[in-house]
Design an enzyme around this catalytic site. Structure first.
Site, PDB file in Angstrom:
ATOM      1  CE  LYS A 178      -2.722   3.402   1.464  1.00  0.00           C
ATOM      2  NZ  LYS A 178      -2.164   4.785   1.631  1.00  0.00           N
ATOM      3  CB  SER A 180       2.570   7.499   0.502  1.00  0.00           C
ATOM      4  OG  SER A 180       2.075   8.827   0.621  1.00  0.00           O
ATOM      5  CD  GLU A 181      -2.230   9.696   1.148  1.00  0.00           C
ATOM      6  OE1 GLU A 181      -2.611  10.434   2.070  1.00  0.00           O
ATOM      7  OE2 GLU A 181      -1.802   8.532   1.326  1.00  0.00           O
ATOM      8  N   GLY A 231       7.015   4.827   8.159  1.00  0.00           N
ATOM      9  CA  GLY A 231       6.201   6.026   8.297  1.00  0.00           C
ATOM     10  C   GLY A 231       6.361   6.638   9.670  1.00  0.00           C
ATOM     11  CB  SER A 232       4.488   9.294  11.341  1.00  0.00           C
ATOM     12  OG  SER A 232       3.138   8.849  11.374  1.00  0.00           O
ATOM     13  CB  THR A 233       5.874   7.543  16.132  1.00  0.00           C
ATOM     14  OG1 THR A 233       7.296   7.492  15.935  1.00  0.00           O
ATOM     15  CG2 THR A 233       5.523   6.837  17.428  1.00  0.00           C
ATOM     16  CD  GLU A 254      12.503   3.865   8.999  1.00  0.00           C
ATOM     17  OE1 GLU A 254      11.562   4.665   9.164  1.00  0.00           O
ATOM     18  OE2 GLU A 254      13.420   4.053   8.205  1.00  0.00           O
ATOM     19  CB  CYS A 288      13.181   8.354   8.707  1.00  0.00           C
ATOM     20  SG  CYS A 288      14.096   7.012   7.911  1.00  0.00           S
TER      21      CYS A 288
END
Length: 482
Positions: A178, A180-181, A231-233, A254, A288
């Protein structure tokens, strides 16, 4: 109507290229000029269900396929990707606004990942386990896990995809990707390449859509055995909550970082300046592991700050394969607003603007490379990941002081230290609470483990350790005749 450069791209499910069952599409916008560059099929709940069922069927055939045959298919896909290198790199340029040079890392990473894990899986032999009493023979067997679902960040579209696809395919697991858009185009093209070579159906599935129609159903399903993400936390926390209610799953995440960049008074100053600036300009700071907080010894902070500002001032900002810029735009309008807010807040908290500080006027999501110097280390802004071309520079006096500053964060992904003293480097290597400690330079490669501690995630990408997430460890014990 102006023709889109990349036209329309379809979902890739069960070995087929298909439009969404409800006909929805999504425009991919080029961050450099804010113009549409492609449309993609936008998946429905029905498409997501189909992808899950297809991935399960794909796993059932892929997992029992002879390893040599599996590796032949991976090599065929790898070669197809290499044949289409320019197409894939251009798609990344237009979906992310990357420089042409910057797109090479994405392409190289997915190619290298497929090759590395094809080699690494052949080293995963059954491991004997000693029986202390001599009554049994034991062995540890490695078997494919099942269906993996991978949620990908926008910043390195094919690098992130490759980090998941390589170990999944090599292990014998199937995968649903999937993207990211904000950067789905190159992933959808990978789907086209899979279709062209008739890759075994259901083993790889690629779709993008709304959270309610794609993200949550993927997590809530009992089919996936692994939820993996870059991605983000905050996103990781949501995925864990959404997926934990229906079945026990593995997680490999991650997450965001807040990397300290520590420059001691005895450091090779030019090397520190050049690397620090390069990591902020590269990919427009959307990395990141990019330095977030520059802690510089008070004896050299003036020189360091001036050096960073000079490189920022000479940065060539722009877009295009021929123009040769070394920094492009941010990925979207929201990122521009976020970075501007961070810059304004840093200045409000007492920071001195050394260079930059604002978005560029005109079309595109461009932001000046920015250097801000704080008078002290108490600014609350130091707790926020920037994810943009902004260097916040902070003075310190002693290594004991700066180790406390560096560790004062919930994140723990990458960290950097510059010093010419071996004892000092060993001190920081021991004391820094980060998954990676880079001393006097930086090195990343597919064979090196990449992962964080604290809120920066669980599990690792890259290296042989990443395979562990996609394999079951089964103990087989045989009783010996007495």
């Amino acid at each position: 109507m102006k023709a889109l450069k990349f036209g329309h791209k379809k979902l890739y499910i069960n070995g087929e290229l298909t439009d969404s069952s409800n006909g929805k599409t999504y425009e991919v916008i080029c961050p450099a000029d804010e113009e549409p560059t492609a449309t993609i099929a936008w998946a429905s709940k029905e498409d997501t269900k189909w992808a899950l069922e297809s991935a399960q069927k794909g796993f059932e055939t892929w997992s029992v396929m002879p390893l040599d045959t599996r590796l032949e298919w991976i090599d065929k896909l790898r070669n197809k990707i290499i044949e289409n290198s320019d197409l894939l790199r251009e798609s990344i340029m237009y979906e992310m606004g990357k420089t042409w040079e910057g797109s090479e890392e994405d392409l190289t990473s997915i190619v290298n990942s497929l090759k590395y894990y094809s080699e690494e899986i052949q080293l995963r032999k059954d491991l004997p386990i000693e029986d202390k009493e001599g009554s049994h023979e034991h062995r540890m067997v490695f078997q494919p896990l099942g269906v993996a679902v991978a949620f990908l960040a926008y910043n390195f579209p094919l690098l992130n995809l490759g980090f998941k696809l390589g170990p999944a395919l090599a292990s014998g697991s199937s995968i649903i990707l999937k993207p990211s858009e904000f950067s789905p185009l190159s992933a959808y093209i990978i789907g086209e390449l899979c279709a062209e070579i008739n890759f075994p159906a259901g083993v790889i599935n690629i779709l993008c859509g709304d959270v309610q129609d794609v993200g949550i159903p993927l997590c809530e399903s009992k089919i996936p055995r692994l939820i993996t993400m870059i991605g983000s936390t905050e996103t990781a926390q949501k995925l864990i909550v959404q997926s934990a209610g229906t079945s026990i799953k593995r997680y490999s995440m991650e997450c965001g970082g807040n990397a300290p960049f520590i420059v001691m008074g005895d450091a090779n100053l030019n090397a520190a300046i050049e690397l620090g600036a390069a990591l902020k300009i590269g990919n427009t700071g959307q990395i990141c592991v990019a330095p977030n907080r520059f802690f510089v010894h008070e004896s050299i902070i003036d020189e360091f700050t001036a050096g960073i500002a000079k490189i920022f001032e000479n940065a060539k900002i722009g877009f295009g394969r021929e123009n040769g810029p070394n920094m492009g735009p941010l990925a979207n309008k929201a990122s521009v607003k976020k970075v501007q807010k961070i810059v304004d807040e840093a200045i409000r908290q007492g920071g001195e603007l050394i260079y930059g500080g604002s978005a560029l006027q005109g079309k595109g999501y461009y932001f000046q490379p920015t250097a801000i110097r704080l008078k002290d280390n108490n600014a609350e802004i130091l707790q926020h990941e920037i994810f943009g071309p902004v260097a916040i520079i902070v003075p310190f006096k002693t290594k004991e002081e700066v180790i406390d500053l560096a560790n004062n964060t919930d994140a723990g992904l990458a960290s950097y230290v510059f010093s010419e003293n071996e004892d000092t480097l060993n001190y920081f290597a021991d004391k820094l609470e980060f998954g990676e400690v880079q001393l006097n330079g930086v090195k990343y490669d597919i064979y090196l483990p990449h992962g964080g501690v604290k809120n920066s995630g669980i599990g690792v990408d890259c290296s042989t350790y990443a395979l562990d997430d996609y394999l079951i460890k089964k103990r087989v014990s045989l009783a010996l005749d007495k």
